[in-house]
Scaffold this motif. Structure first.
Motif, PDB file in Angstrom:
ATOM      1  N   ALA A  97       0.828  -1.214   0.000  1.00  0.00           N
ATOM      2  CA  ALA A  97       0.000   0.000   0.000  1.00  0.00           C
ATOM      3  C   ALA A  97       0.860   1.261   0.000  1.00  0.00           C
ATOM      4  N   ARG A  98       0.322   2.302  -0.563  1.00  0.00           N
ATOM      5  CA  ARG A  98       0.972   3.618  -0.458  1.00  0.00           C
ATOM      6  C   ARG A  98       0.857   4.096   0.979  1.00  0.00           C
ATOM      7  N   ASP A  99       1.830   4.846   1.416  1.00  0.00           N
ATOM      8  CA  ASP A  99       1.819   5.401   2.765  1.00  0.00           C
ATOM      9  C   ASP A  99       0.725   6.460   2.866  1.00  0.00           C
ATOM     10  N   ALA A 100      -0.068   6.404   3.912  1.00  0.00           N
ATOM     11  CA  ALA A 100      -1.188   7.339   4.076  1.00  0.00           C
ATOM     12  C   ALA A 100      -0.720   8.772   4.277  1.00  0.00           C
ATOM     13  N   HIS A 101       0.449   8.951   4.885  1.00  0.00           N
ATOM     14  CA  HIS A 101       0.943  10.291   5.192  1.00  0.00           C
ATOM     15  C   HIS A 101       1.883  10.845   4.126  1.00  0.00           C
ATOM     16  N   GLN A 102       2.503   9.968   3.358  1.00  0.00           N
ATOM     17  CA  GLN A 102       3.420  10.364   2.291  1.00  0.00           C
ATOM     18  C   GLN A 102       3.081   9.536   1.044  1.00  0.00           C
ATOM     19  N   PRO A 103       2.094   9.956   0.268  1.00  0.00           N
ATOM     20  CA  PRO A 103       1.603   9.145  -0.856  1.00  0.00           C
ATOM     21  C   PRO A 103       2.652   8.824  -1.920  1.00  0.00           C
ATOM     22  N   GLU A 104       3.753   9.553  -1.945  1.00  0.00           N
ATOM     23  CA  GLU A 104       4.805   9.246  -2.916  1.00  0.00           C
ATOM     24  C   GLU A 104       5.672   8.070  -2.448  1.00  0.00           C
ATOM     25  N   LYS A 105       5.467   7.610  -1.213  1.00  0.00           N
ATOM     26  CA  LYS A 105       6.219   6.486  -0.662  1.00  0.00           C
ATOM     27  C   LYS A 105       5.287   5.305  -0.424  1.00  0.00           C
ATOM     28  N   PHE A 106       5.889   4.162  -0.143  1.00  0.00           N
ATOM     29  CA  PHE A 106       5.121   2.949   0.137  1.00  0.00           C
ATOM     30  C   PHE A 106       5.277   2.576   1.596  1.00  0.00           C
ATOM     31  N   ASN A 107       4.255   1.939   2.143  1.00  0.00           N
ATOM     32  CA  ASN A 107       4.291   1.457   3.518  1.00  0.00           C
ATOM     33  C   ASN A 107       4.523  -0.049   3.458  1.00  0.00           C
ATOM     34  N   THR A 108       5.677  -0.488   3.917  1.00  0.00           N
ATOM     35  CA  THR A 108       6.015  -1.913   3.858  1.00  0.00           C
ATOM     36  C   THR A 108       5.672  -2.638   5.155  1.00  0.00           C
ATOM     37  N   GLY A 109       4.842  -2.033   5.991  1.00  0.00           N
ATOM     38  CA  GLY A 109       4.428  -2.665   7.245  1.00  0.00           C
ATOM     39  C   GLY A 109       3.501  -3.841   7.040  1.00  0.00           C
ATOM     40  N   VAL A 110       2.761  -3.850   5.943  1.00  0.00           N
ATOM     41  CA  VAL A 110       1.899  -4.973   5.579  1.00  0.00           C
ATOM     42  C   VAL A 110       2.097  -5.213   4.085  1.00  0.00           C
ATOM     43  N   MET A 111       2.554  -6.416   3.753  1.00  0.00           N
ATOM     44  CA  MET A 111       2.821  -6.748   2.344  1.00  0.00           C
ATOM     45  C   MET A 111       2.410  -8.185   2.060  1.00  0.00           C
ATOM     46  N   LEU A 112       2.055  -8.421   0.833  1.00  0.00           N
ATOM     47  CA  LEU A 112       1.876  -9.769   0.316  1.00  0.00           C
ATOM     48  C   LEU A 112       2.927  -9.916  -0.779  1.00  0.00           C
ATOM     49  N   VAL A 113       3.839 -10.866  -0.604  1.00  0.00           N
ATOM     50  CA  VAL A 113       4.991 -11.007  -1.497  1.00  0.00           C
ATOM     51  C   VAL A 113       5.044 -12.439  -2.016  1.00  0.00           C
ATOM     52  N   SER A 114       5.209 -12.592  -3.336  1.00  0.00           N
ATOM     53  CA  SER A 114       5.283 -13.938  -3.926  1.00  0.00           C
ATOM     54  C   SER A 114       6.725 -14.276  -4.317  1.00  0.00           C
ATOM     55  N   GLN A 115       6.930 -15.530  -4.674  1.00  0.00           N
ATOM     56  CA  GLN A 115       8.262 -15.974  -5.104  1.00  0.00           C
ATOM     57  C   GLN A 115       8.761 -15.203  -6.319  1.00  0.00           C
ATOM     58  N   ASP A 116       7.855 -14.617  -7.089  1.00  0.00           N
ATOM     59  CA  ASP A 116       8.271 -13.814  -8.243  1.00  0.00           C
ATOM     60  C   ASP A 116       9.084 -12.594  -7.825  1.00  0.00           C
ATOM     61  N   ALA A 117       9.032 -12.219  -6.566  1.00  0.00           N
ATOM     62  CA  ALA A 117       9.780 -11.058  -6.067  1.00  0.00           C
ATOM     63  C   ALA A 117      11.169 -11.439  -5.563  1.00  0.00           C
ATOM     64  N   LEU A 118      11.479 -12.715  -5.546  1.00  0.00           N
ATOM     65  CA  LEU A 118      12.734 -13.190  -4.963  1.00  0.00           C
ATOM     66  C   LEU A 118      13.971 -12.581  -5.603  1.00  0.00           C
ATOM     67  N   ARG A 119      13.997 -12.502  -6.911  1.00  0.00           N
ATOM     68  CA  ARG A 119      15.174 -11.935  -7.609  1.00  0.00           C
ATOM     69  C   ARG A 119      15.366 -10.465  -7.233  1.00  0.00           C
ATOM     70  N   LEU A 120      14.277  -9.695  -7.231  1.00  0.00           N
ATOM     71  CA  LEU A 120      14.367  -8.279  -6.873  1.00  0.00           C
ATOM     72  C   LEU A 120      14.813  -8.106  -5.422  1.00  0.00           C
ATOM     73  N   LEU A 121      14.248  -8.876  -4.510  1.00  0.00           N
ATOM     74  CA  LEU A 121      14.646  -8.782  -3.108  1.00  0.00           C
ATOM     75  C   LEU A 121      16.134  -9.116  -2.939  1.00  0.00           C
ATOM     76  N   SER A 122      16.606 -10.113  -3.675  1.00  0.00           N
ATOM     77  CA  SER A 122      18.024 -10.482  -3.608  1.00  0.00           C
ATOM     78  C   SER A 122      18.915  -9.356  -4.119  1.00  0.00           C
ATOM     79  N   LEU A 123      18.495  -8.703  -5.193  1.00  0.00           N
ATOM     80  CA  LEU A 123      19.260  -7.569  -5.725  1.00  0.00           C
ATOM     81  C   LEU A 123      19.263  -6.401  -4.735  1.00  0.00           C
ATOM     82  N   ILE A 124      18.136  -6.148  -4.109  1.00  0.00           N
ATOM     83  CA  ILE A 124      18.066  -5.085  -3.095  1.00  0.00           C
ATOM     84  C   ILE A 124      19.030  -5.402  -1.958  1.00  0.00           C
TER      85      ILE A 124
END
Length: 134
Positions: A97-124
């Motif tokens: 979700a987008r952050d409620a207080h800073q809409p240009e940022k994301f709120n990573t406090g609640v996420m649903l993440v699939s295995q398709d994100a594994l490569r990106l997370l590894s690069l990060i």
């Protein structure tokens, strides 16, 4: 599918005073929706980094075992468990979700993440240690 929840609580703060309620919330959701709960403090691979990096390390490790992960920070709660069908219909690498207080940022406090994100997370993980090899 698993849910990962941070156990970071402020000593003497509201989260510490309600840690039993937080744990009960995670376990109730997991039981109702048939997912595996994992509660995390600081991830061992992130010991030289800010605690925020524990989230990335935990997601990488968990996505090698589970096809999707629900991440929820200690200061967030599941509300209602009447319909859990969305859990089995993960169609994107990230649902954040987008952050409620800073809409240009994301709120990573609640996420649903699939295995398709594994490569990106590894690069990060690899790119953001400023070459320290942490």
């Amino acid at each position: 599918m698993t849910i990962y929840s941070s156990s970071k609580v402020e000593k003497g703060g509201m989260l510490q005073q309600n840690s039993g309620l937080i744990l009960s919330n995670r376990l109730s959701f997991a039981r109702a929706c048939g997912v595996t709960p994992i509660i995390l403090g600081r991830h061992p691979r992130a010991h030289k980094r800010d605690i925020k990096w524990s989230k990335i390390a935990a997601l990488i490790d968990t996505l090698h075992t589970f096809k999707a992960v629900i991440w929820i920070d200690a200061d967030a709660f599941f509300v209602g468990t009447g319909n859990c069908s969305w859990i089995d219909n993960v169609s994107r690498p990230f649902s954040i979700a987008r952050d409620a207080h800073q809409p240009e940022k994301f709120n990573t406090g609640v996420m649903l993440v699939s295995q398709d994100a594994l490569r990106l997370l590894s690069l990060i993980w690899l790119e953001n240690d400023r070459g320290k090899g942490v």
